[in-house]
Design an enzyme around this catalytic site. Sequence first.
Site, short mmCIF file in Angstrom:
data_model
loop_
_atom_site.label_atom_id
_atom_site.label_comp_id
_atom_site.label_asym_id
_atom_site.label_seq_id
_atom_site.Cartn_x
_atom_site.Cartn_y
_atom_site.Cartn_z
N ARG A 95 -25.84 -0.28 6.43
CA ARG A 95 -25.67 -1.72 6.28
C ARG A 95 -26.27 -2.48 7.47
O ARG A 95 -26.43 -3.69 7.42
CB ARG A 95 -24.19 -2.06 6.16
CG ARG A 95 -23.41 -1.11 5.27
CD ARG A 95 -22.01 -1.58 5.00
NE ARG A 95 -22.00 -2.41 3.80
CZ ARG A 95 -20.91 -2.97 3.29
NH1 ARG A 95 -19.76 -2.81 3.89
NH2 ARG A 95 -20.97 -3.70 2.21
N GLU A 125 -19.81 -4.13 9.74
CA GLU A 125 -20.74 -3.29 10.49
C GLU A 125 -21.92 -4.06 11.06
O GLU A 125 -22.36 -3.80 12.18
CB GLU A 125 -21.26 -2.15 9.60
CG GLU A 125 -20.21 -1.12 9.22
CD GLU A 125 -19.40 -1.50 8.00
OE1 GLU A 125 -18.51 -0.72 7.61
OE2 GLU A 125 -19.65 -2.60 7.43
N LYS A 140 0.85 -1.18 0.00
CA LYS A 140 0.00 0.00 0.00
C LYS A 140 0.89 1.25 0.00
O LYS A 140 1.81 1.38 0.80
CB LYS A 140 -0.91 0.00 1.23
CG LYS A 140 -2.14 0.88 1.10
CD LYS A 140 -3.15 0.61 2.21
CE LYS A 140 -4.40 1.44 1.99
NZ LYS A 140 -5.43 1.20 3.04
#
Length: 615
Positions: A392, A364, A281
């Site tokens: 969600r 979530e 990354k």
Amino acid sequence: MGYLENINNPSDLKKLNNEQLDVLAKEIRERIIDTVSENGGHLASNLGVVELTLALHRVFDLPSDSIIFDVGHQCYTHKLLTGRQNIFPTLRKQNGMSGFTNRFESKYDAFGAGHSGTSISAALGIACANKLKGNNAYSIAVVGDGSFTNGMIYEALNNCSGDTPNLIVVLNDNEMSISKNVGAMSSYLSSFSNSKAYINFKNKTYAFCLKTKSFGTVILGVGRFIKNVVKKLLMNKNYFECLGLKYYGPIDGHDEELLELVLEQAKKRKRPCVVHVVTKKGKGYKFAEERADIFHSVGQFDKNSGETSPAKYDYSAAFGDCLTEIADKDNRVVAITAAMGNGTGLTRFEEKHSERFFDVGIAEEHALTFAAGLAAMGKKAVFAVYSSFLQRCYDQIIHDVAIQKLPVVLAIDRAGLVSGDGMTHQGIYDSSFLMGIPNFEVYAPENYAELKETLKKAVDSDKPCAVRYPKGCETLYDSCFENQDDYCVADLVNGEKNVVIITYGKVTYNVYEAAKKLSDSCNVRIIKLKKIKPIPYECIYDLCSAYENIFVIEEGIRSGGVGENIASYFNKYKKEVFVHAINAEESFSGNADELYDYFGFTAEKISKMISEKIK
């Protein structure tokens, strides 16, 4: 002139040799760094997938084949390669290029995404549709292992069967989501790639065999046979193989030539498979490599020094400080986050109360039911979550919290309009969908003091509660509000026309400024709600009954929102209420000031709108 300027569509890539591709990769990284340093955006994740994206576009034929990027925030290279170089500088600008894949923006964006975990389900659906149509096109899901903490990924993988042809899952393993990855699956995936010596040996051997064509293919076949025999004798199948998916990897995600070779092998298989690539990354920009979490999503920065704007004390930090203070005095308080500990301001809480801090990863739905379980055993569970990610959890809010009346507190960050990320990240829905959920109380503080007050109330209430607050910093001003328990009232008297404005949250400041403009000719009363559910209808009606013109200014969607609920109640008494809110069917992006202007939430536009209505 470099190579990037001559890439108008993916087919142009296939004309380049390996040395030219290396130069192109460098040009792409420079373009991304230049643009994000000026506009802000998702930097580290995009720098990490440059070679992978190049390989995908060279091996597959877009738009006939479909590439579905999980979350979508790692699609900048994809956009630069698919005819969007001219609009790339409009990233994060008003009505500019989306920072995520967007089906309405380009035929090359097969599926829109702004949240995690959706890619394999969508790719599987596209693959099955292709099969039904007799289409041999490929469907490729590019998913980071941070998303492998999301339950939808497992549901989709479980549904991938051998009779679904031409489906390829590319696992982009960078050991990061936003915060550092957590959980058993992250550790499991890391175990594949914990030996660099093994990866290098395997990659070089694999590349050599594939390049030497027929001779190498024989060697590769024999090697695979021996490896499989040894694996059966000494080792269990890996997770993906147990699901019936052919596994390739781990592969160096920055070796473009090797990536192409392996993707070609996966393509020839014509059955569902997983290609596991290991990437860095922030690759190619040392500041993003060293601070991938900071450069995951970043505002403007100095590209030469890597210096970012100093962090301001904002609502997230104020929430984190307040919850930490509450937890200092009450050991029943626990905090839950879904891979957003830093983003939601919980860093200090984690440092002081690590045993009561739970990061469940990008999950979530699990986070909320986990919080409900904690609450069922007497804990005061506070789940800090962005408004757009709370969507969600709708079923969990109703089924696991509200119906059971469990004392879970939702700390809803980024409520209202949000700069930068466009439609997928706007916090404009929670004020509407929470209105219909039973046994829930919802607070909407306007400033830090009210945030502290309402969070304390919510934690102490032993009821299901939500406290919603905006992104950014509070706006301080000298107001004349008289504080009541769940609402405040201010009267600006200096005219003939009688106007009352009901509002809540961040937009209150602009409403107040608009009221001062109107007060030259009107008697204006402002009612600021600190609690928007339940709405104190009788009290509000009594405060409004003598006024001719009643307005609700709401930084949320109109349908089912606070304004519509108040208008419905007042209608019983033949009182008309004008609601000024957001039409959710509109597409929009930009910074906070631009969004406020677009939706008519500036003081000037509010005062003008009211003046025109009361004439």
